[in-house]
Scaffold this motif. Structure first.
Motif, PDB file in Angstrom:
ATOM      1  N   LEU A  74     -36.125  16.123  49.718  1.00 33.16           N
ATOM      2  CA  LEU A  74     -37.336  15.222  50.697  1.00 33.16           C
ATOM      3  C   LEU A  74     -37.226  15.935  52.033  1.00 33.16           C
ATOM      4  O   LEU A  74     -38.799  15.841  52.622  1.00 33.16           O
ATOM      5  N   GLY A  75     -37.167  16.265  53.041  1.00 28.81           N
ATOM      6  CA  GLY A  75     -37.441  16.878  54.313  1.00 28.81           C
ATOM      7  C   GLY A  75     -36.542  18.199  55.043  1.00 28.81           C
ATOM      8  O   GLY A  75     -35.136  17.580  54.236  1.00 28.81           O
ATOM      9  N   ARG A  76     -36.709  18.042  55.763  1.00 29.90           N
ATOM     10  CA  ARG A  76     -35.706  19.062  56.566  1.00 29.90           C
ATOM     11  C   ARG A  76     -34.822  18.109  57.741  1.00 29.90           C
ATOM     12  O   ARG A  76     -34.931  16.918  58.150  1.00 29.90           O
ATOM     13  N   TYR A  77     -33.857  18.607  57.902  1.00 31.37           N
ATOM     14  CA  TYR A  77     -32.378  17.264  58.444  1.00 31.37           C
ATOM     15  C   TYR A  77     -32.882  17.468  60.329  1.00 31.37           C
ATOM     16  O   TYR A  77     -32.147  18.765  61.031  1.00 31.37           O
ATOM     17  N   VAL A  92     -30.264  18.103  41.341  1.00 33.53           N
ATOM     18  CA  VAL A  92     -29.881  17.415  42.721  1.00 33.53           C
ATOM     19  C   VAL A  92     -30.604  16.872  43.265  1.00 33.53           C
ATOM     20  O   VAL A  92     -31.683  17.918  43.555  1.00 33.53           O
ATOM     21  N   LEU A  93     -30.746  16.238  44.282  1.00 37.42           N
ATOM     22  CA  LEU A  93     -31.869  15.748  45.392  1.00 37.42           C
ATOM     23  C   LEU A  93     -31.563  15.041  46.410  1.00 37.42           C
ATOM     24  O   LEU A  93     -29.951  13.725  46.381  1.00 37.42           O
ATOM     25  N   THR A  94     -31.403  15.312  47.788  1.00 39.02           N
ATOM     26  CA  THR A  94     -30.845  14.677  48.941  1.00 39.02           C
ATOM     27  C   THR A  94     -31.978  14.582  49.551  1.00 39.02           C
ATOM     28  O   THR A  94     -33.698  14.501  49.500  1.00 39.02           O
ATOM     29  N   LEU A  95     -32.225  13.380  50.158  1.00 37.71           N
ATOM     30  CA  LEU A  95     -32.691  13.264  51.560  1.00 37.71           C
ATOM     31  C   LEU A  95     -33.617  14.301  52.890  1.00 37.71           C
ATOM     32  O   LEU A  95     -34.349  14.124  53.202  1.00 37.71           O
ATOM     33  N   ALA A  96     -32.766  15.298  52.461  1.00 39.94           N
ATOM     34  CA  ALA A  96     -32.905  15.999  53.238  1.00 39.94           C
ATOM     35  C   ALA A  96     -31.710  17.696  53.344  1.00 39.94           C
ATOM     36  O   ALA A  96     -30.892  17.587  52.046  1.00 39.94           O
ATOM     37  N   HIS A  97     -32.563  18.783  53.955  1.00 34.87           N
ATOM     38  CA  HIS A  97     -31.416  19.830  54.083  1.00 34.87           C
ATOM     39  C   HIS A  97     -31.615  20.637  55.217  1.00 34.87           C
ATOM     40  O   HIS A  97     -32.686  20.426  55.881  1.00 34.87           O
ATOM     41  N   ALA A  98     -30.314  21.118  55.300  1.00 35.01           N
ATOM     42  CA  ALA A  98     -30.044  21.549  56.430  1.00 35.01           C
ATOM     43  C   ALA A  98     -29.662  23.129  56.619  1.00 35.01           C
ATOM     44  O   ALA A  98     -30.190  23.824  55.527  1.00 35.01           O
TER      45      ALA A  98
END
Length: 210
Positions: free
Chosen positions: A51-54, A204-210
């Motif tokens: 959903l966005g960058r960490y 896979v769905l995450t709140l953020a990606h680093a």
């Protein structure tokens, strides 16, 4: 008086006298082209969306929930996750009925945090949708270390063989969710375990990606 004893501050930017300010709420909005497809260094074998960058308010909110007990921030994070799941369904990436499976958290970390924050966000995000169920199907076993600071190879070695099912494998279509995807090592191991048990993992769905 209450602010003097227990001062409120925004979980995203630290602004006083509010738990979650309008600017941080705007930063966490899910836009029409989100979540974005991302490519972690370790391929889980299914598409990975974030959903966005960490960074910024998103990062601060995730850290506050995980490390500082800010359960009040579960609400904005779960709203973002719910919208992300809805978008994946609209795009045809996943279909309902759908089982959302939170990525496993180390038991020691969950005890320290007063529970599993990823599972809490997933549960809240799916609570009002009768076609989507959150199932805590995975756990970690053994002495997996905190993955912060580990290299990609070390993360893979750290998690390999340490993800197990808590019971029967979820039937039907499954979406794995997590707070952050970094190397993708945890996602790959979780997807492998679910698929080996017969679950149909679509993404896979995450709140953020680093």
């Amino acid at each position: 008086m209450l602010d003097l004893i227990l001062p409120l501050e925004c979980g995203g930017c630290g602004a006083p006298c509010t738990r979650w300010c309008d600017a941080c709420a705007t930063a966490l909005q899910v836009h029409s082209d989100e979540p974005h497809l991302v490519t972690p260094r370790v391929d889980p074998g299914v598409p990975v969306f974030a959903l966005g960058r960490y960074a910024g308010p998103r990062r601060h909110a995730i850290v506050a929930v995980k490390e500082h007990g800010r359960r009040d921030l579960v609400a904005p994070l779960s709203r973002a996750l719910a919208l992300g799941i809805h978008r994946l369904a609209v795009w045809g990436i996943v279909a309902t009925p759908l089982t959302v499976v939170p990525a496993p958290t180390r038991r020691a970390a969950a005890r320290r945090r007063g529970g599993d924050p990823v599972a809490r966000v997933a549960d809240t995000a799916t609570r009002t949708n009768p076609d989507i169920t959150s199932v805590h199907a995975l756990r970690t076993v053994g002495r997996a270390r905190d993955s912060v600071g580990l290299t990609t190879t070390a993360r893979e070695r750290n998690i390999a063989g340490r993800v197990r099912l808590t019971g029967s494998a979820p039937a039907g279509e499954v979406l794995l969710v997590d707070d952050i995807v970094t190397t993708g090592a945890t996602a790959r191991e979780a997807v492998r375990v679910l698929r080996a048990a017969g679950s149909e993992v679509s993404a896979v769905l995450t709140l953020a990606h680093a």
